[in-house]
Design a protein around this motif. Structure first.
Motif, PDB file in Angstrom:
ATOM      1  N   TYR A 111      89.089  34.904  69.067  1.00 28.66           N
ATOM      2  CA  TYR A 111      89.271  33.469  69.294  1.00 28.66           C
ATOM      3  C   TYR A 111      88.720  32.651  68.117  1.00 28.66           C
ATOM      4  CZ  TYR A 111      89.720  35.310  74.064  1.00 28.66           C
ATOM      5  OH  TYR A 111      90.091  36.030  75.176  1.00 28.66           O
ATOM      6  N   PRO A 112      89.262  32.867  66.910  1.00 26.52           N
ATOM      7  CA  PRO A 112      88.726  32.132  65.756  1.00 26.52           C
ATOM      8  C   PRO A 112      88.739  30.615  65.967  1.00 26.52           C
ATOM      9  CG  PRO A 112      90.510  33.648  65.072  1.00 26.52           C
ATOM     10  CD  PRO A 112      90.341  33.813  66.544  1.00 26.52           C
ATOM     11  N   VAL A 113      89.710  30.104  66.716  1.00 27.36           N
ATOM     12  CA  VAL A 113      89.749  28.654  66.962  1.00 27.36           C
ATOM     13  C   VAL A 113      88.455  28.194  67.621  1.00 27.36           C
ATOM     14  CG1 VAL A 113      91.023  28.990  69.139  1.00 27.36           C
ATOM     15  CG2 VAL A 113      91.046  26.757  68.049  1.00 27.36           C
ATOM     16  N   LEU A 114      87.900  29.013  68.496  1.00 27.29           N
ATOM     17  CA  LEU A 114      86.662  28.637  69.189  1.00 27.29           C
ATOM     18  C   LEU A 114      85.458  28.763  68.263  1.00 27.29           C
ATOM     19  CD1 LEU A 114      85.097  27.812  71.697  1.00 27.29           C
ATOM     20  CD2 LEU A 114      85.177  30.202  72.466  1.00 27.29           C
ATOM     21  N   ALA A 115      85.373  29.875  67.532  1.00 21.70           N
ATOM     22  CA  ALA A 115      84.252  30.033  66.602  1.00 21.70           C
ATOM     23  C   ALA A 115      84.249  28.888  65.588  1.00 21.70           C
ATOM     24  CB  ALA A 115      84.353  31.381  65.877  1.00 21.70           C
ATOM     25  N   ARG A 116      85.449  28.563  65.077  1.00 20.50           N
ATOM     26  CA  ARG A 116      85.506  27.520  64.039  1.00 20.50           C
ATOM     27  C   ARG A 116      85.208  26.132  64.606  1.00 20.50           C
ATOM     28  NH1 ARG A 116      86.150  29.479  59.305  1.00 20.50           N
ATOM     29  NH2 ARG A 116      87.376  31.372  58.970  1.00 20.50           N
ATOM     30  N   ALA A 117      85.636  25.876  65.829  1.00 19.96           N
ATOM     31  CA  ALA A 117      85.330  24.571  66.443  1.00 19.96           C
ATOM     32  C   ALA A 117      83.824  24.426  66.633  1.00 19.96           C
ATOM     33  CB  ALA A 117      86.061  24.446  67.777  1.00 19.96           C
ATOM     34  N   LEU A 118      83.193  25.480  67.118  1.00 26.25           N
ATOM     35  CA  LEU A 118      81.744  25.420  67.322  1.00 26.25           C
ATOM     36  C   LEU A 118      81.014  25.212  66.006  1.00 26.25           C
ATOM     37  CD1 LEU A 118      81.589  28.305  69.902  1.00 26.25           C
ATOM     38  CD2 LEU A 118      80.687  26.003  70.330  1.00 26.25           C
ATOM     39  N   LEU A 119      81.424  25.958  64.979  1.00 19.61           N
ATOM     40  CA  LEU A 119      80.737  25.880  63.684  1.00 19.61           C
ATOM     41  C   LEU A 119      80.976  24.546  62.994  1.00 19.61           C
ATOM     42  CD1 LEU A 119      81.467  29.519  62.468  1.00 19.61           C
ATOM     43  CD2 LEU A 119      79.246  28.591  63.193  1.00 19.61           C
ATOM     44  N   ALA A 120      82.029  23.840  63.404  1.00 21.09           N
ATOM     45  CA  ALA A 120      82.304  22.519  62.818  1.00 21.09           C
ATOM     46  C   ALA A 120      81.509  21.419  63.518  1.00 21.09           C
ATOM     47  CB  ALA A 120      83.804  22.212  62.899  1.00 21.09           C
ATOM     48  N   GLY A 121      80.827  21.763  64.616  1.00 15.34           N
ATOM     49  CA  GLY A 121      80.137  20.743  65.398  1.00 15.34           C
ATOM     50  C   GLY A 121      78.674  20.606  65.038  1.00 15.34           C
ATOM     51  N   ALA A 122      78.191  19.390  64.999  1.00 16.54           N
ATOM     52  CA  ALA A 122      76.765  19.073  64.871  1.00 16.54           C
ATOM     53  C   ALA A 122      76.124  19.817  63.692  1.00 16.54           C
ATOM     54  CB  ALA A 122      76.038  19.361  66.185  1.00 16.54           C
ATOM     55  N   SER A 123      74.869  20.249  63.858  1.00 16.50           N
ATOM     56  CA  SER A 123      74.149  20.970  62.800  1.00 16.50           C
ATOM     57  C   SER A 123      73.682  22.298  63.364  1.00 16.50           C
ATOM     58  CB  SER A 123      72.922  20.159  62.359  1.00 16.50           C
ATOM     59  OG  SER A 123      71.986  20.083  63.431  1.00 16.50           O
ATOM     60  N   ALA A 124      73.225  23.171  62.476  1.00 21.71           N
ATOM     61  CA  ALA A 124      72.751  24.483  62.922  1.00 21.71           C
ATOM     62  C   ALA A 124      71.630  24.330  63.953  1.00 21.71           C
ATOM     63  CB  ALA A 124      72.261  25.301  61.728  1.00 21.71           C
ATOM     64  N   GLN A 125      70.732  23.360  63.718  1.00 21.92           N
ATOM     65  CA  GLN A 125      69.628  23.170  64.668  1.00 21.92           C
ATOM     66  C   GLN A 125      70.165  22.820  66.057  1.00 21.92           C
ATOM     67  OE1 GLN A 125      69.697  22.064  61.460  1.00 21.92           O
ATOM     68  NE2 GLN A 125      67.709  21.310  60.814  1.00 21.92           N
ATOM     69  N   ILE A 126      71.116  21.871  66.075  1.00 25.67           N
ATOM     70  CA  ILE A 126      71.636  21.409  67.370  1.00 25.67           C
ATOM     71  C   ILE A 126      72.454  22.503  68.032  1.00 25.67           C
ATOM     72  CG2 ILE A 126      73.206  19.723  68.431  1.00 25.67           C
ATOM     73  CD1 ILE A 126      72.082  17.724  66.287  1.00 25.67           C
ATOM     74  N   ARG A 127      73.191  23.283  67.254  1.00 26.99           N
ATOM     75  CA  ARG A 127      73.960  24.391  67.843  1.00 26.99           C
ATOM     76  C   ARG A 127      73.040  25.455  68.465  1.00 26.99           C
ATOM     77  NH1 ARG A 127      77.018  23.472  63.016  1.00 26.99           N
ATOM     78  NH2 ARG A 127      76.119  25.277  61.963  1.00 26.99           N
ATOM     79  N   ASN A 128      71.820  25.579  67.931  1.00 26.94           N
ATOM     80  CA  ASN A 128      70.857  26.513  68.531  1.00 26.94           C
ATOM     81  C   ASN A 128      70.365  26.020  69.885  1.00 26.94           C
ATOM     82  OD1 ASN A 128      70.816  28.506  66.576  1.00 26.94           O
ATOM     83  ND2 ASN A 128      69.155  27.552  65.404  1.00 26.94           N
ATOM     84  N   MET A 129      70.415  24.718  70.105  1.00 31.33           N
ATOM     85  CA  MET A 129      69.902  24.123  71.341  1.00 31.33           C
ATOM     86  C   MET A 129      71.009  23.913  72.374  1.00 31.33           C
ATOM     87  SD  MET A 129      67.729  21.155  69.372  1.00 31.33           S
ATOM     88  CE  MET A 129      66.629  20.591  70.671  1.00 31.33           C
ATOM     89  N   ALA A 130      72.176  23.429  71.913  1.00 35.97           N
ATOM     90  CA  ALA A 130      73.238  22.984  72.816  1.00 35.97           C
ATOM     91  C   ALA A 130      73.823  24.148  73.609  1.00 35.97           C
ATOM     92  CB  ALA A 130      74.336  22.307  72.010  1.00 35.97           C
ATOM     93  N   THR A 131      74.147  23.892  74.872  1.00 34.08           N
ATOM     94  CA  THR A 131      74.743  24.904  75.746  1.00 34.08           C
ATOM     95  C   THR A 131      76.229  24.606  75.957  1.00 34.08           C
ATOM     96  OG1 THR A 131      74.258  23.608  77.721  1.00 34.08           O
ATOM     97  CG2 THR A 131      72.565  25.177  77.002  1.00 34.08           C
ATOM     98  N   VAL A 132      76.927  25.605  76.477  1.00 32.88           N
ATOM     99  CA  VAL A 132      78.354  25.425  76.760  1.00 32.88           C
ATOM    100  C   VAL A 132      78.574  24.331  77.818  1.00 32.88           C
ATOM    101  CG1 VAL A 132      80.366  26.570  77.799  1.00 32.88           C
ATOM    102  CG2 VAL A 132      79.032  27.732  76.025  1.00 32.88           C
ATOM    103  N   GLY A 133      77.775  24.394  78.902  1.00 38.80           N
ATOM    104  CA  GLY A 133      77.926  23.385  79.962  1.00 38.80           C
ATOM    105  C   GLY A 133      77.654  21.984  79.444  1.00 38.80           C
ATOM    106  N   GLY A 134      76.575  21.842  78.685  1.00 36.29           N
ATOM    107  CA  GLY A 134      76.217  20.527  78.157  1.00 36.29           C
ATOM    108  C   GLY A 134      77.218  20.024  77.137  1.00 36.29           C
ATOM    109  N   ASN A 135      77.754  20.934  76.328  1.00 36.15           N
ATOM    110  CA  ASN A 135      78.740  20.531  75.329  1.00 36.15           C
ATOM    111  C   ASN A 135      79.969  19.947  76.026  1.00 36.15           C
ATOM    112  OD1 ASN A 135      80.885  20.511  73.418  1.00 36.15           O
ATOM    113  ND2 ASN A 135      79.688  21.869  72.089  1.00 36.15           N
ATOM    114  N   LEU A 136      80.419  20.601  77.093  1.00 37.81           N
ATOM    115  CA  LEU A 136      81.601  20.096  77.806  1.00 37.81           C
ATOM    116  C   LEU A 136      81.353  18.713  78.382  1.00 37.81           C
ATOM    117  CD1 LEU A 136      82.843  23.202  79.838  1.00 37.81           C
ATOM    118  CD2 LEU A 136      83.990  22.051  77.924  1.00 37.81           C
ATOM    119  N   LEU A 137      80.120  18.478  78.856  1.00 43.85           N
ATOM    120  CA  LEU A 137      79.848  17.236  79.575  1.00 43.85           C
ATOM    121  C   LEU A 137      79.108  16.211  78.721  1.00 43.85           C
ATOM    122  CD1 LEU A 137      79.037  18.596  83.133  1.00 43.85           C
ATOM    123  CD2 LEU A 137      81.204  17.856  82.162  1.00 43.85           C
TER     124      LEU A 137
END
Ligand SMILES: Cc1cc2nc3c(=O)[nH]c(=O)nc-3n(C[C@H](O)[C@H](O)[C@H](O)COP(=O)(O)OP(=O)(O)OC[C@H]3O[C@@H](n4cnc5c(N)ncnc54)[C@H](O)[C@@H]3O)c2cc1C
Ligand code: SF4
Ligand code: FES
Ligand code: FES
Lengths: 327, 173
Positions: free
Chosen positions: A85-111
């Motif tokens: 699912y490269p579309v998903l990996a790339r969407a995640l990596l395009a979001g926010a910063s590395a620090q925030i991606r370490n904190m953010a959850t799937v549920g919270g990202n959706l909402l």
């Protein structure tokens, strides 16, 4: 920040019970909710930390089951996501910063809630999403980042998530739980259009918990990717983004799934474009016509007319890239 | 397991509104961690939690019960600077120095991510082994802003310590 009680759930039923308290809210990484609480846009009386629940990524029915507590970084790094699912990996990596991606959850990202600046401006701006009936200062204000599709008189905000756009393109299913039982929703039905009630952003009931998301397997030969256009090269929300999965057979489009970000109150599944593309030869002309079909309904505001052309070009470029046609 | 900061056990605040950043600075007087935007947008408050970089301004301290926090005060080995601290001095990786603790903690977290083979937005092949060139580095460090524009020195310092052949992806973390 308004005072609140902090609780932590070790199991789903405990989370549901704790969330039955007045004005209770679930807490993922906190990267959106804590910010909104500090601005007093959100004033929960109780937080229920659900990050200990469902933190696994597991194969299921040929696809993938992703716990709501999985961190964005962990999901992007998962071998099955990178491979299938490269579309998903790339969407995640395009979001926010590395620090925030370490904190953010799937549920919270959706909402996560909109980045409309008037929504954040508690002291100075009118916002129907924050205070229903108050008015919308964005509609005739600085609305460069706002919606071109599916907006209403009451609200022209966009949903800011990159991940959700990829999940919309991937036909993801959201699994939810209340005290009454569990249910599943197509991801594309999770978020609402603003209509007369922009304060109601999803179809979830109060206290309803997202437990996990499932992805179906993509047919063999499908290629997918995500492209995000923003004001700077990194660490900025999308002006326009495109998530797409495409399968070409004998030069014709056998299957296409297309979703847009930054353009509407929810991740926008481009069903018009998809319908226009199926069975056509994979050519630039087909892609351009499909983009035009989707964007025929687009309505520009004062400052965001550029998004229509930007979306047209980005859709065309992404489909050209996936099909190997010269862009 | 209690919350620890640089190895020392720390009681959780009574008020759950206290951010991890405020706990570090106001209660523990560890003022090395800086406060910039207080909304997740600048990276000045970056610390390591169990080796992973996070922004401490968007973290409620109570969320981190049982976790091990490392701040800039905790990365040197006694009087011996961490190699990145030495490299920042060597390469003039700062002007005012305000973003520096966040930059250094963030770069340490980035190296651990590289060691685990984490791809980035600019990684071409998601399955391939990543080589930390300047493009990869700028993308991976984009969560840390520097208002002085000391970026050339910052990039040089980090490449000096973690650049190609410096991080063994098979062996590291
Ligand atoms: C500076 C900055 C830049 C950013 N840039 C981007 C970007 O470019 N692209 C992008 O996509 N995002 C971006 N973000 C947003 C970020 O992705 C979100 O803040 C994050 O994904 C939210 O996840 P969280 O776990 O921290 O959610 P939280 O803040 O903890 O929660 C968000 C909401 O979800 C609810 N919730 C959480 N878990 C559940 C659950 N299991 N069930 C039901 N409800 C739940 C909470 O009650 C809350 O309402 C950015 C954020 C910041 C601060
Ligand atoms: S666009 Fe929506 S969120 Fe923004 S001010 Fe108007 S009502 Fe509020
Ligand atoms: S102070 Fe935390 S990111 Fe700016
Ligand atoms: S050195 Fe001054 S902000 Fe970076």
């Amino acid at each position: 920040m308004t005072p609140f009680a902090f609780t932590r759930a070790a199991a789903t039923d405990e989370a549901l019970r704790l969330a039955a308290a007045p004005a209770a809210r679930y807490l993922g990484g906190g990267t959106n909710l804590v910010d909104l609480m500090r601005e007093t846009v959100e004033r929960p009386a109780t937080l229920v930390d659900v990050t200990a629940l469902s933190t696994a990524i597991e194969p299921e029915d040929g696809g993938l089951r992703i716990g709501a507590g999985v961190r964005n970084a962990a999901l992007a790094a998962h071998p099955a996501v990178r491979r299938d699912y490269p579309v998903l990996a790339r969407a995640l990596l395009a979001g926010a910063s590395a620090q925030i991606r370490n904190m953010a959850t799937v549920g919270g990202n959706l909402l996560q809630r909109t980045r409309c600046t008037y929504f954040y401006d508690v002291e100075g701006s009118r916002c129907n999403k924050r205070v229903p009936g108050a008015g919308c200062d964005a509609r005739d204000g600085f609305n460069r980042i706002h919606a071109i599709l599916g907006a209403s008189q009451a609200c022209v905000a966009t949903h800011p998530s990159d991940m959700a756009v990829a999940l919309a393109a991937l036909d993801a299913t959201v699994h939810c739980t209340t005290a009454q039982g569990t249910r599943t929703l197509p991801l594309v039905d999770l978020h609402r259009l603003p209509g007369d009630h922009p304060e109601i952003e999803t179809v979830l009931e109060p206290g309803e918990l997202i437990t996990h998301v499932t992805l179906p397997a993509l047919p063999d030969g499908t290629r997918s990717t995500y492209r995000k256009v923003r004001d700077r090269a990194s660490y900025a929300f999308a002006l326009v983004s495109v998530g797409a999965a495409l399968r070409v057979e004998d030069g014709r489009i056998a299957d296409v799934r297309l979703a847009l970000g930054g353009v509407a109150h929810r991740p926008w599944r481009a069903t018009q474009a998809e319908a226009a593309l199926r069975g056509l030869p994979a050519t630039r002309a087909s892609f351009e016509a499909a983009a035009a079909a989707e964007l025929a309904a687009a309505v520009p505001l004062r400052d965001n007319g550029f998004k229509i052309e930007l979306a047209r070009r980005t859709i065309t470029a992404v489909l050209a890239e996936l099909s190997g046609v010269d862009a | 397991m209690p919350l620890t900061v640089n190895g020392a056990t720390v009681p959780l605040p009574d008020d759950p509104r206290v951010s991890l950043l405020d706990l570090l600075r106001d209660t523990l007087h560890l003022s090395g961690t800086k406060i910039g935007c207080n909304q997740g947008a600048c990276g000045a408050c970056t610390v390591l939690v169990d080796g992973e970089r996070i922004v401490s301004c968007l973290a409620l301290a109570v969320q981190y019960d049982g976790r091990a926090v490392t701040t800039i005060e905790g990365i040197a080995d006694g009087e011996t600077l961490h190699p990145l601290q030495a490299a920042f001095i060597e390469h003039d990786g700062f002007q005012c120095g305000y973003c520096t603790p966040g930059q250094i903690c963030s770069a340490i977290g980035m190296a651990a991510e590289l060691g685990r083979g984490m791809p980035s937005h600019v990684t071409g092949d998601l399955a391939a082994t990543v080589v930390l060139d300047a493009d990869e580095l700028r993308e991976r460090m984009s969560g840390n802003l520097c208002r002085c524009g000391a970026h050339n020195g910052i990039v040089a310092a980090i490449l000096d310590v973690y650049g190609p052949a410096k991080v063994d992806q098979e062996v590291a973390a």
